[in-house]
Motif scaffolding. Structure first.
Motif, PDB file in Angstrom:
ATOM      1  N   ASN A   8       0.335  -1.628   0.258  1.00 50.10           N
ATOM      2  CA  ASN A   8       0.310   0.244  -0.028  1.00 50.10           C
ATOM      3  C   ASN A   8       1.055   1.037   0.422  1.00 50.10           C
ATOM      4  O   ASN A   8       1.782   1.360  -1.429  1.00 50.10           O
ATOM      5  CB  ASN A   8      -0.972  -0.089   1.327  1.00 50.10           C
ATOM      6  CG  ASN A   8      -2.268   1.089   0.869  1.00 50.10           C
ATOM      7  OD1 ASN A   8      -2.006   1.887   0.182  1.00 50.10           O
ATOM      8  ND2 ASN A   8      -3.395   0.423   1.834  1.00 50.10           N
ATOM      9  N   ASN A   9       0.576   2.253   1.091  1.00 51.73           N
ATOM     10  CA  ASN A   9       1.760   3.276   1.123  1.00 51.73           C
ATOM     11  C   ASN A   9       2.678   3.273   2.161  1.00 51.73           C
ATOM     12  O   ASN A   9       3.049   4.013   2.795  1.00 51.73           O
ATOM     13  CB  ASN A   9       1.058   4.451   1.282  1.00 51.73           C
ATOM     14  CG  ASN A   9      -0.042   4.593   2.562  1.00 51.73           C
ATOM     15  OD1 ASN A   9      -0.143   3.797   2.567  1.00 51.73           O
ATOM     16  ND2 ASN A   9      -0.692   5.598   2.023  1.00 51.73           N
ATOM     17  N   GLN A  10       2.495   2.157   3.088  1.00 50.99           N
ATOM     18  CA  GLN A  10       2.796   1.478   4.680  1.00 50.99           C
ATOM     19  C   GLN A  10       4.584   1.120   3.946  1.00 50.99           C
ATOM     20  O   GLN A  10       4.843   0.003   3.402  1.00 50.99           O
ATOM     21  CB  GLN A  10       2.651   1.505   4.888  1.00 50.99           C
ATOM     22  CG  GLN A  10       1.236   2.379   5.512  1.00 50.99           C
ATOM     23  CD  GLN A  10       0.529   0.922   6.147  1.00 50.99           C
ATOM     24  OE1 GLN A  10       0.111   1.059   7.053  1.00 50.99           O
ATOM     25  NE2 GLN A  10      -1.369   1.344   6.164  1.00 50.99           N
ATOM     26  N   PRO A  18       8.381   5.149   7.536  1.00 46.85           N
ATOM     27  CA  PRO A  18       7.756   6.295   7.430  1.00 46.85           C
ATOM     28  C   PRO A  18       6.939   6.192   6.618  1.00 46.85           C
ATOM     29  O   PRO A  18       7.666   5.200   5.100  1.00 46.85           O
ATOM     30  CB  PRO A  18       8.856   7.561   6.422  1.00 46.85           C
ATOM     31  CG  PRO A  18      10.070   7.433   7.137  1.00 46.85           C
ATOM     32  CD  PRO A  18      10.676   5.479   7.519  1.00 46.85           C
ATOM     33  N   ASP A  19       5.958   7.020   5.597  1.00 48.96           N
ATOM     34  CA  ASP A  19       4.692   6.395   4.735  1.00 48.96           C
ATOM     35  C   ASP A  19       5.350   7.160   3.701  1.00 48.96           C
ATOM     36  O   ASP A  19       6.383   7.752   3.285  1.00 48.96           O
ATOM     37  CB  ASP A  19       3.490   6.654   5.002  1.00 48.96           C
ATOM     38  CG  ASP A  19       2.480   5.690   5.971  1.00 48.96           C
ATOM     39  OD1 ASP A  19       3.341   4.892   6.692  1.00 48.96           O
ATOM     40  OD2 ASP A  19       1.754   6.578   6.557  1.00 48.96           O
ATOM     41  N   ILE A  36      14.366   5.742  -0.339  1.00 49.75           N
ATOM     42  CA  ILE A  36      15.070   5.767   0.757  1.00 49.75           C
ATOM     43  C   ILE A  36      16.508   4.491   0.948  1.00 49.75           C
ATOM     44  O   ILE A  36      16.826   3.762   0.890  1.00 49.75           O
ATOM     45  CB  ILE A  36      13.404   5.314   1.945  1.00 49.75           C
ATOM     46  CG1 ILE A  36      14.282   5.596   3.333  1.00 49.75           C
ATOM     47  CG2 ILE A  36      14.029   4.158   1.619  1.00 49.75           C
ATOM     48  CD1 ILE A  36      13.061   5.372   4.499  1.00 49.75           C
ATOM     49  N   GLU A  37      17.070   5.394   2.261  1.00 50.61           N
ATOM     50  CA  GLU A  37      18.164   4.890   2.535  1.00 50.61           C
ATOM     51  C   GLU A  37      18.303   3.976   4.190  1.00 50.61           C
ATOM     52  O   GLU A  37      17.365   4.901   5.180  1.00 50.61           O
ATOM     53  CB  GLU A  37      19.979   5.547   2.269  1.00 50.61           C
ATOM     54  CG  GLU A  37      20.984   4.900   3.682  1.00 50.61           C
ATOM     55  CD  GLU A  37      22.183   5.921   3.529  1.00 50.61           C
ATOM     56  OE1 GLU A  37      22.505   6.224   4.793  1.00 50.61           O
ATOM     57  OE2 GLU A  37      22.580   7.006   2.885  1.00 50.61           O
ATOM     58  N   ARG A  57      16.303  10.876   7.859  1.00 50.33           N
ATOM     59  CA  ARG A  57      15.924  12.173   6.252  1.00 50.33           C
ATOM     60  C   ARG A  57      14.668  11.529   5.675  1.00 50.33           C
ATOM     61  O   ARG A  57      13.878  12.518   5.087  1.00 50.33           O
ATOM     62  CB  ARG A  57      16.745  11.555   5.316  1.00 50.33           C
ATOM     63  CG  ARG A  57      18.630  12.246   5.770  1.00 50.33           C
ATOM     64  CD  ARG A  57      19.059  13.030   5.115  1.00 50.33           C
ATOM     65  NE  ARG A  57      20.208  10.792   4.237  1.00 50.33           N
ATOM     66  CZ  ARG A  57      20.908  10.563   4.378  1.00 50.33           C
ATOM     67  NH1 ARG A  57      21.418  10.679   5.836  1.00 50.33           N
ATOM     68  NH2 ARG A  57      20.392   9.040   4.062  1.00 50.33           N
ATOM     69  N   GLY A  58      14.218  10.286   5.540  1.00 47.53           N
ATOM     70  CA  GLY A  58      13.320   9.207   5.060  1.00 47.53           C
ATOM     71  C   GLY A  58      13.254   9.518   3.562  1.00 47.53           C
ATOM     72  O   GLY A  58      14.045   9.642   2.988  1.00 47.53           O
TER      73      GLY A  58
END
Length: 560
Positions: free
Chosen positions: A227-229, A244-245, A304-305, A313-314
């Motif tokens: 999804n977005n997660q 983070p989403d 994302i790292e 940082r996201g």
């Protein structure tokens, strides 16, 4: 279960002709006889393709086939005798080289094809030494060899102990969203006495969480996005850590399919970064009948790292040249990522939005031109498609793609229809294409006498032949898991660059394998040498001790 044999074959399939100037070329060659909605390379000459039970043109035992061995040298398909329905399944390799296919669909066409329910199926294909696949077969025993739960639309990945982790899915057919979820993880061979592990993440990411995208990180933990997660899952501690989403409400798993990949890992730190691209900004609370095949797909890529600092940082947002629903990413031996296939509008699945195309396809406006992504280029300069050719074949829902051992890209499938359809705008597609990189038209490096098995943290020296015109200013050696292609995702696909030193006389190269079985989960791989942008044929190897899973930790720990 056996260890496969390394076949030192230089493949010649579907190369651009000698007269072709260097550049990217699309070549159409052969037909599959089934819709190739899943694909996995199982030897230097062979891939297995799976479809659903739907009376495909290719026949076996007096009925339609739904699995084939595809021969890269002859570009011909040989039907496989299968027991269970492989529709919308997943799979990968074990540490000893055995291919495993998991899950699938319940019986659909009992009157035309004699199949059994595939939702708990486990199918095994042991390493096959014959270059044409003679005598090679898929092993099934539904009564004794099966999953703990029914799983349709699951995903899977090979983990650090060489076993296969199976993620999520649905119990029964649902019209669009996941309304009958399997919110658990399980493993093959089984862990926990065969009892699946409940996942709060899968529960939370409903109803758009099918074919979750999972990756084995170099510390042995698992990154999963649905999804977005997203989370990091610790297999050993059995804990989920929420991340983070995805930005801007973009959703990336079925039926709102984007795609994702673990970017190449490089020594000495093997810092993991994940790239997630495409999908949809649509809300998964919207009833499917209120969605449209003309809704624009997302052009967003999020990166994302996965280090403490990187997570803080996201996600970093980038933009593709166009939006893509159902794209797929292929990791290349030079470290770049090919983004290919999909549609510029609509959704995955079949006949469920308010205005499906010809009553079938939920998506429209196929994306016919791939794009390259360079992870090492500056932000804003990473995408390029000017040198890439456009196809004339739509590759949408139920298509597959894979890097081949020869170094080019195999492209097949597409069937956004309820069965085999030839009179719709997006018909069932049986034609095969290869996307040939520029190096297929020039003299290439050759690796010779690569060992059949490679221990971890091990230096070895092999002979090389380098074309005279290469200056060898940039030498890279990649260890690659070619992955399992299904539903806009390449399960277990992985590139780990290895330390490599070319001898001054250019006749040999010394290579150091990954430090341990967490940086590269034990099992099959291909070793590719790239010199000044020109890539060799891949050498087929088994990384680790070749034992069946679960295997002990091997090599040395990383101290970061």
């Amino acid at each position: 279960m056996k260890i496969f044999s390394y076949l030192p074959i230089l493949l010649s399939h579907s190369l651009a002709t000698a007269a072709s100037p260097p550049g990217w070329h699309l070549v159409q060659n052969g037909t599959t006889g089934i819709v190739a909605l899943e694909a996995i390379v199982v030897s230097p000459t062979l891939a297995i393709l799976f479809d659903r039970v739907q009376n495909d043109p290719l026949q076996i035992n007096g009925a339609g086939a739904w699995g084939v061995l595809w021969n890269f040298e002859t570009n011909k398909a040989t039907p496989l005798s299968l027991v269970s329905d492989t529709f919308c399944a997943s799979g990968g390799f074990l540490s000893n080289g055995t291919m495993v296919s998991v899950g699938g669909m319940s019986v659909e066409n009992p009157a035309t094809e004699p199949d059994t329910d595939g939702r708990m199926a486990i199918r095994l294909f042991e390493p096959c030494a014959d270059v044409n696949g003679v005598g090679c077969k898929v092993i099934e025993d539904p009564a004794r060899l099966h999953l703990a739960e029914t799983r349709w639309y699951p995903s899977s990945l090979r983990i650090f102990d060489g076993s296969l982790m199976v993620i999520g899915g649905i119990h029964e057919e649902t019209p669009f969203y996941n309304t009958d979820p399997v919110n658990s993880f399980e493993f093959f061979p089984p862990k926990d006495n065969g009892v699946p592990r409940p996942s709060a993440f899968l529960e939370r990411s409903l109803p758009s969480n099918l074919f979750a995208r999972g990756f084995a990180l170099p510390d042995g933990k698992i990154f999963v996005v649905a999804n977005n997660q997203s989370i990091i899952y610790d297999v050993e501690a059995q804990t989920e850590t929420r991340l983070p989403d995805l930005p801007n409400g973009v959703r990336v798993t079925n039926p709102l399919d984007g795609t994702a990949t673990l970017l190449p890992l490089r020594p000495p730190l093997y810092t993991p970064e994940v790239l997630v691209c495409g999908g949809s900004n649509a809300s998964d609370a919207t009833p499917s009948a209120q969605l449209s095949s003309q809704d624009p797909a997302s052009d967003q890529c999020s990166r994302i790292e996965l280090t403490p600092a990187g997570i803080k940082r996201g996600w970093v947002v980038e933009r593709m040249p166009e939006g893509r629903m159902m794209p797929e990413m292929v990791l290349l031996p030079d470290g770049r990522v090919l983004i290919i296939n999909g549609a510029q509008s609509g959704y995955a699945a079949i006949g469920s939005v308010g205005d499906p195309i010809d009553g079938q396809s939920n998506a429209d406006h196929p994306v016919l031109k791939p794009v390259l992504y360079d992870p090492d280029a500056p932000l804003g300069q990473r995408f390029s498609n000017k040198e890439l050719p456009a196809s004339d074949i739509a590759r949408m829902y139920h298509s597959s793609v894979s890097l081949t051992p020869s170094g080019n890209i195999f492209i097949a499938g597409s069937n956004p229809n309820g069965g085999v359809m030839n009179n719709t705008r997006f018909s069932s597609e049986f034609r095969v294409q290869y996307l040939n990189p520029p190096f297929m038209s020039v003299a290439r490096p050759v690796l010779r006498n690569v060992p059949k098995t490679l221990p971890f943290n091990h230096a070895f020296t092999v002979s090389v032949d380098l074309p005279a015109g290469l200056k060898a200013t940039n030498v890279q050696v990649a260890l690659i898991d070619l992955g399992f292609s299904s539903h806009a995702f390449h399960s277990s696909a992985r590139v780990v660059f290895m330390k490599a030193v070319l001898a001054p006389n250019r006749k040999s190269i010394t290579i150091v394998t990954p430090p341990n079985n967490r940086v590269y989960p034990p099992g099959p791989a291909y070793v590719f040498l790239t010199v000044d942008g020109v890539t060799s044929t891949g050498a087929h190897v088994l990384v680790g001790d070749g034992r069946a899973p679960p295997v002990r930790d091997q090599g040395i720990p990383l101290h970061l």
